[in-house]
Enzyme design. Structure first.
Site, PDB file in Angstrom:
ATOM      1  N   TYR A  40      -4.054  94.360   5.985  1.00  0.00           N
ATOM      2  CA  TYR A  40      -4.247  92.906   6.085  1.00  0.00           C
ATOM      3  C   TYR A  40      -3.796  92.397   7.472  1.00  0.00           C
ATOM      4  O   TYR A  40      -4.580  91.777   8.184  1.00  0.00           O
ATOM      5  CB  TYR A  40      -3.433  92.233   4.986  1.00  0.00           C
ATOM      6  CG  TYR A  40      -3.604  90.728   4.899  1.00  0.00           C
ATOM      7  CD1 TYR A  40      -4.770  90.165   4.399  1.00  0.00           C
ATOM      8  CD2 TYR A  40      -2.580  89.872   5.305  1.00  0.00           C
ATOM      9  CE1 TYR A  40      -4.912  88.792   4.298  1.00  0.00           C
ATOM     10  CE2 TYR A  40      -2.724  88.494   5.200  1.00  0.00           C
ATOM     11  CZ  TYR A  40      -3.889  87.966   4.704  1.00  0.00           C
ATOM     12  OH  TYR A  40      -4.036  86.594   4.603  1.00  0.00           O
ATOM     13  N   ASP A  41      -2.551  92.703   7.836  1.00  0.00           N
ATOM     14  CA  ASP A  41      -1.992  92.168   9.088  1.00  0.00           C
ATOM     15  C   ASP A  41      -2.807  92.621  10.303  1.00  0.00           C
ATOM     16  O   ASP A  41      -3.200  91.809  11.143  1.00  0.00           O
ATOM     17  CB  ASP A  41      -0.545  92.646   9.293  1.00  0.00           C
ATOM     18  CG  ASP A  41       0.373  92.323   8.130  1.00  0.00           C
ATOM     19  OD1 ASP A  41      -0.106  91.757   7.126  1.00  0.00           O
ATOM     20  OD2 ASP A  41       1.571  92.636   8.205  1.00  0.00           O
ATOM     21  N   LYS A  81      -6.412  91.307  10.300  1.00  0.00           N
ATOM     22  CA  LYS A  81      -6.519  89.936  10.799  1.00  0.00           C
ATOM     23  C   LYS A  81      -6.310  89.881  12.313  1.00  0.00           C
ATOM     24  O   LYS A  81      -6.893  89.037  13.004  1.00  0.00           O
ATOM     25  CB  LYS A  81      -5.464  89.050  10.118  1.00  0.00           C
ATOM     26  CG  LYS A  81      -5.747  88.786   8.643  1.00  0.00           C
ATOM     27  CD  LYS A  81      -6.892  87.797   8.455  1.00  0.00           C
ATOM     28  CE  LYS A  81      -7.067  87.420   7.001  1.00  0.00           C
ATOM     29  NZ  LYS A  81      -8.156  86.462   6.790  1.00  0.00           N
ATOM     30  N   SER A 140       3.115  81.171  -7.377  1.00  0.00           N
ATOM     31  CA  SER A 140       2.446  81.391  -8.673  1.00  0.00           C
ATOM     32  C   SER A 140       3.338  82.192  -9.616  1.00  0.00           C
ATOM     33  O   SER A 140       3.400  81.902 -10.812  1.00  0.00           O
ATOM     34  CB  SER A 140       1.082  82.046  -8.493  1.00  0.00           C
ATOM     35  OG  SER A 140       1.075  82.906  -7.413  1.00  0.00           O
ATOM     36  N   GLN A 166      15.951  84.799   1.946  1.00  0.00           N
ATOM     37  CA  GLN A 166      14.814  84.817   2.877  1.00  0.00           C
ATOM     38  C   GLN A 166      14.070  83.477   2.755  1.00  0.00           C
ATOM     39  O   GLN A 166      13.964  82.941   1.660  1.00  0.00           O
ATOM     40  CB  GLN A 166      13.879  86.020   2.629  1.00  0.00           C
ATOM     41  CG  GLN A 166      13.097  86.045   1.337  1.00  0.00           C
ATOM     42  CD  GLN A 166      13.844  86.697   0.188  1.00  0.00           C
ATOM     43  OE1 GLN A 166      15.052  86.555   0.067  1.00  0.00           O
ATOM     44  NE2 GLN A 166      13.129  87.382  -0.673  1.00  0.00           N
ATOM     45  N   ARG A 210      10.811  80.703   3.517  1.00  0.00           N
ATOM     46  CA  ARG A 210       9.368  80.552   3.698  1.00  0.00           C
ATOM     47  C   ARG A 210       9.075  79.070   3.843  1.00  0.00           C
ATOM     48  O   ARG A 210       9.877  78.221   3.432  1.00  0.00           O
ATOM     49  CB  ARG A 210       8.599  81.062   2.469  1.00  0.00           C
ATOM     50  CG  ARG A 210       8.657  82.543   2.233  1.00  0.00           C
ATOM     51  CD  ARG A 210       7.872  83.328   3.287  1.00  0.00           C
ATOM     52  NE  ARG A 210       7.854  84.751   2.983  1.00  0.00           N
ATOM     53  CZ  ARG A 210       8.816  85.601   3.301  1.00  0.00           C
ATOM     54  NH1 ARG A 210       9.876  85.167   3.940  1.00  0.00           N
ATOM     55  NH2 ARG A 210       8.708  86.881   2.998  1.00  0.00           N
ATOM     56  N   ARG A 212      10.026  83.007   7.939  1.00  0.00           N
ATOM     57  CA  ARG A 212       8.669  82.661   8.347  1.00  0.00           C
ATOM     58  C   ARG A 212       8.589  81.157   8.392  1.00  0.00           C
ATOM     59  O   ARG A 212       8.840  80.503   7.392  1.00  0.00           O
ATOM     60  CB  ARG A 212       7.730  83.238   7.305  1.00  0.00           C
ATOM     61  CG  ARG A 212       6.288  83.288   7.587  1.00  0.00           C
ATOM     62  CD  ARG A 212       5.899  83.927   8.855  1.00  0.00           C
ATOM     63  NE  ARG A 212       5.936  85.371   8.961  1.00  0.00           N
ATOM     64  CZ  ARG A 212       5.298  86.219   8.178  1.00  0.00           C
ATOM     65  NH1 ARG A 212       4.590  85.820   7.168  1.00  0.00           N
ATOM     66  NH2 ARG A 212       5.343  87.494   8.397  1.00  0.00           N
TER      67      ARG A 212
HETATM   68  N1  LIG Z   1      -3.240  81.385   0.749  1.00  0.00           N
HETATM   69  C1  LIG Z   1      -2.492  81.592   1.793  1.00  0.00           C
HETATM   70  O1  LIG Z   1      -1.285  81.323   1.757  1.00  0.00           O
HETATM   71  C2  LIG Z   1      -3.082  82.143   3.067  1.00  0.00           C
HETATM   72  C3  LIG Z   1      -2.225  82.343   4.149  1.00  0.00           C
HETATM   73  C4  LIG Z   1      -2.749  82.866   5.322  1.00  0.00           C
HETATM   74  C5  LIG Z   1      -4.097  83.143   5.437  1.00  0.00           C
HETATM   75  N2  LIG Z   1      -4.903  82.929   4.366  1.00  0.00           N
HETATM   76  C6  LIG Z   1      -6.320  83.283   4.525  1.00  0.00           C
HETATM   77  O2  LIG Z   1      -7.149  82.267   3.988  1.00  0.00           O
HETATM   78  C7  LIG Z   1      -8.307  82.857   3.398  1.00  0.00           C
HETATM   79  C8  LIG Z   1      -8.455  82.375   1.970  1.00  0.00           C
HETATM   80  O3  LIG Z   1      -7.295  82.748   1.236  1.00  0.00           O
HETATM   81  P1  LIG Z   1      -7.058  82.346  -0.281  1.00  0.00           P
HETATM   82  O4  LIG Z   1      -5.615  82.132  -0.460  1.00  0.00           O
HETATM   83  O5  LIG Z   1      -8.016  81.298  -0.668  1.00  0.00           O
HETATM   84  O6  LIG Z   1      -7.392  83.745  -0.978  1.00  0.00           O
HETATM   85  P2  LIG Z   1      -8.385  84.078  -2.175  1.00  0.00           P
HETATM   86  O7  LIG Z   1      -8.176  85.532  -2.478  1.00  0.00           O
HETATM   87  O8  LIG Z   1      -8.247  83.098  -3.274  1.00  0.00           O
HETATM   88  O9  LIG Z   1      -9.799  83.847  -1.504  1.00  0.00           O
HETATM   89  C9  LIG Z   1     -10.484  84.820  -0.795  1.00  0.00           C
HETATM   90  C10 LIG Z   1     -11.939  84.765  -1.219  1.00  0.00           C
HETATM   91  O10 LIG Z   1     -12.689  85.720  -0.462  1.00  0.00           O
HETATM   92  C11 LIG Z   1     -13.525  86.432  -1.351  1.00  0.00           C
HETATM   93  N3  LIG Z   1     -13.785  87.750  -0.730  1.00  0.00           N
HETATM   94  C12 LIG Z   1     -12.903  88.751  -0.507  1.00  0.00           C
HETATM   95  N4  LIG Z   1     -13.504  89.766   0.105  1.00  0.00           N
HETATM   96  C13 LIG Z   1     -14.804  89.397   0.282  1.00  0.00           C
HETATM   97  C14 LIG Z   1     -15.931  90.025   0.863  1.00  0.00           C
HETATM   98  N5  LIG Z   1     -15.843  91.272   1.375  1.00  0.00           N
HETATM   99  N6  LIG Z   1     -17.101  89.356   0.879  1.00  0.00           N
HETATM  100  C15 LIG Z   1     -17.195  88.108   0.348  1.00  0.00           C
HETATM  101  N7  LIG Z   1     -16.167  87.462  -0.219  1.00  0.00           N
HETATM  102  C16 LIG Z   1     -14.984  88.108  -0.237  1.00  0.00           C
HETATM  103  C17 LIG Z   1     -12.755  86.514  -2.646  1.00  0.00           C
HETATM  104  O11 LIG Z   1     -13.553  86.778  -3.775  1.00  0.00           O
HETATM  105  C18 LIG Z   1     -12.141  85.102  -2.687  1.00  0.00           C
HETATM  106  O12 LIG Z   1     -13.020  84.185  -3.262  1.00  0.00           O
HETATM  107  C19 LIG Z   1      -8.153  84.363   3.513  1.00  0.00           C
HETATM  108  O13 LIG Z   1      -8.885  84.814   4.635  1.00  0.00           O
HETATM  109  C20 LIG Z   1      -6.684  84.544   3.747  1.00  0.00           C
HETATM  110  O14 LIG Z   1      -6.406  85.699   4.484  1.00  0.00           O
HETATM  111  C21 LIG Z   1      -4.429  82.441   3.179  1.00  0.00           C
END
Ligand SMILES: NC(=O)c1ccc[n+]([C@@H]2O[C@H](COP(=O)([O-])OP(=O)(O)OC[C@H]3O[C@@H](n4cnc5c(N)ncnc54)[C@H](O)[C@@H]3O)[C@@H](O)[C@H]2O)c1
Length: 318
Positions: free
Chosen positions: A145-146, A149, A189, A209, A211, A281
């Site tokens: 993931y890290d 991104k 959650s 820690q 956040r 963080r």
């Molecule tokens: N929620 C947080 O705290 C947070 C923090 C930092 C970054 N983000 C980024 O924000 C974005 C959304 O996060 P979220 O919390 O809504 O997560 P989430 O898991 O609820 O949403 C991600 C969505 O992407 C879809 N998905 C995953 N892989 C896919 C693929 N290969 N093709 C098409 N769809 C795909 C999933 O089905 C889901 O609907 C992500 O990119 C995540 O990395 C979220």
């Protein structure tokens, strides 16, 4: 002006709130999702709108579309989900982002990448501003993931430098709110579900820690402002922008607030800290304030209340 807007990962937690806001702002929204962590129910009430379209599609596969803006959110965000198939997580971040950048280049769309505070890894500076390069383990269990991104940010920046694609990069910090998955293992959650079920709250490490927690409506506002901020005044809109809530809470304080709002005595079970879990963080959002006039407005107490009522409804009517 109404635009054709693509949201990848639009059936997920943040994506579904974003789709809702884009529709309310009068745009045509195309939502692509492979439904790995996203759910149809998240966008079910948008399906009646003629301006909304939902398509099952995996961003790892190329797609041809005519759009004006792309929000690239597709990627599982919680460790349980992104570690389930780490190779797929890397592919989603690298191949998926390449596909979206290819599309943006072809049709001249502006593209915003949902990056993450995880690009800072376990930081030596606190709070983190966007000039900090991070301290990330390239071979740890979170690396898919890290590092995924981080490569996505590299691709975005190189497409901008090499092909003049109009990019925006949002480094999103912990976001919470209605429609988070109950089983995502994320701290908000976890605590809310446990407290609503009258279970002990699981706390990893000693709870000291810290956040920061940004309510999803604030985050979506920040994403839309960043997307729509143009650089005609010479502002540097293409470098990453932190979006998060700078108010810092210890995990123990969060546990206590959740328990208080759920009307429970806090019973805490201590568990070992997972590998590579950052101690601290917190975003420095000076750049977002200056560039976008943005800062979060919803206090943790209020955001938690809305989140708890959403979870309570889902737990009562699964
Ligand atoms: N929620 C947080 O705290 C947070 C923090 C930092 C970054 N983000 C980024 O924000 C974005 C959304 O996060 P979220 O919390 O809504 O997560 P989430 O898991 O609820 O949403 C991600 C969505 O992407 C879809 N998905 C995953 N892989 C896919 C693929 N290969 N093709 C098409 N769809 C795909 C999933 O089905 C889901 O609907 C992500 O990119 C995540 O990395 C979220």
């Amino acid at each position: 002006m109404s635009k054709r807007v693509l949201v990848t990962g639009g059936a997920g937690f943040i994506g579904s709130h974003l789709c809702e806001r884009l529709l309310a702002a009068g745009h045509d929204v195309l939502c692509l999702d492979n439904f790995f962590t996203g759910r149809r129910e998240n966008v079910a009430r948008l399906l009646d709108s003629r301006a909304f379209e939902l398509r099952r599609h995996d961003v790892v596969e190329p797609i041809l579309l005519e759009v004006d803006q792309i929000y690239n959110l597709a990627c599982p965000a919680s460790p349980v989900h992104y570690q389930y198939n780490p190779v797929k997580t890397v592919k989603t971040n690298v191949v998926g982002t390449l596909n979206m950048l290819g599309l943006a280049k072809r049709v001249g769309a502006r593209i915003l990448q949902a990056s993450t505070s995880e690009v800072y890894g376990d930081p030596e500076v606190h709070p983190q501003d966007e000039t900090y390069w991070g301290r990330v383990n390239p071979i740890g269990i979170r690396s898919c993931y890290d590092e995924g991104k981080r490569v996505a940010e590299t691709l975005m920046t190189d497409y901008h430098r090499q092909n003049h694609v109009d990019i925006r990069i949002a480094r999103i910090f912990n976001t919470y709110g209605p429609r988070m998955l109950e089983s995502d293992g994320r701290v908000v959650s976890n605590f809310v579900v446990q407290a609503l079920r009258g279970e002990e709250l699981t706390l990893y490490g000693d709870g000291a820690q810290t956040r920061s927690f940004c309510y999803v409506d604030d985050l979506v506002e920040g994403l839309m402002r960043l997307m729509n901020r143009d650089g005609t005044d010479g502002a540097d809109v293409h470098r990453p922008v932190n979006l998060g809530n700078p108010e810092e809470f210890s995990i123990r304080e969060l546990a206590e607030e959740v328990a208080r709002q759920c009307g429970r005595e806090v019973k805490i079970r201590y568990c070992p800290l997972p590998e590579d879990d950052p101690r601290q963080r917190r975003p420095d959002i000076t750049r977002a304030r200056n560039l976008l006039g943005w800062s979060p407005t919803i206090p943790l107490r209020d955001g938690l209340a809305r989140t708890i009522s959403d979870f309570a409804a889902r737990i009562e009517n699964p």
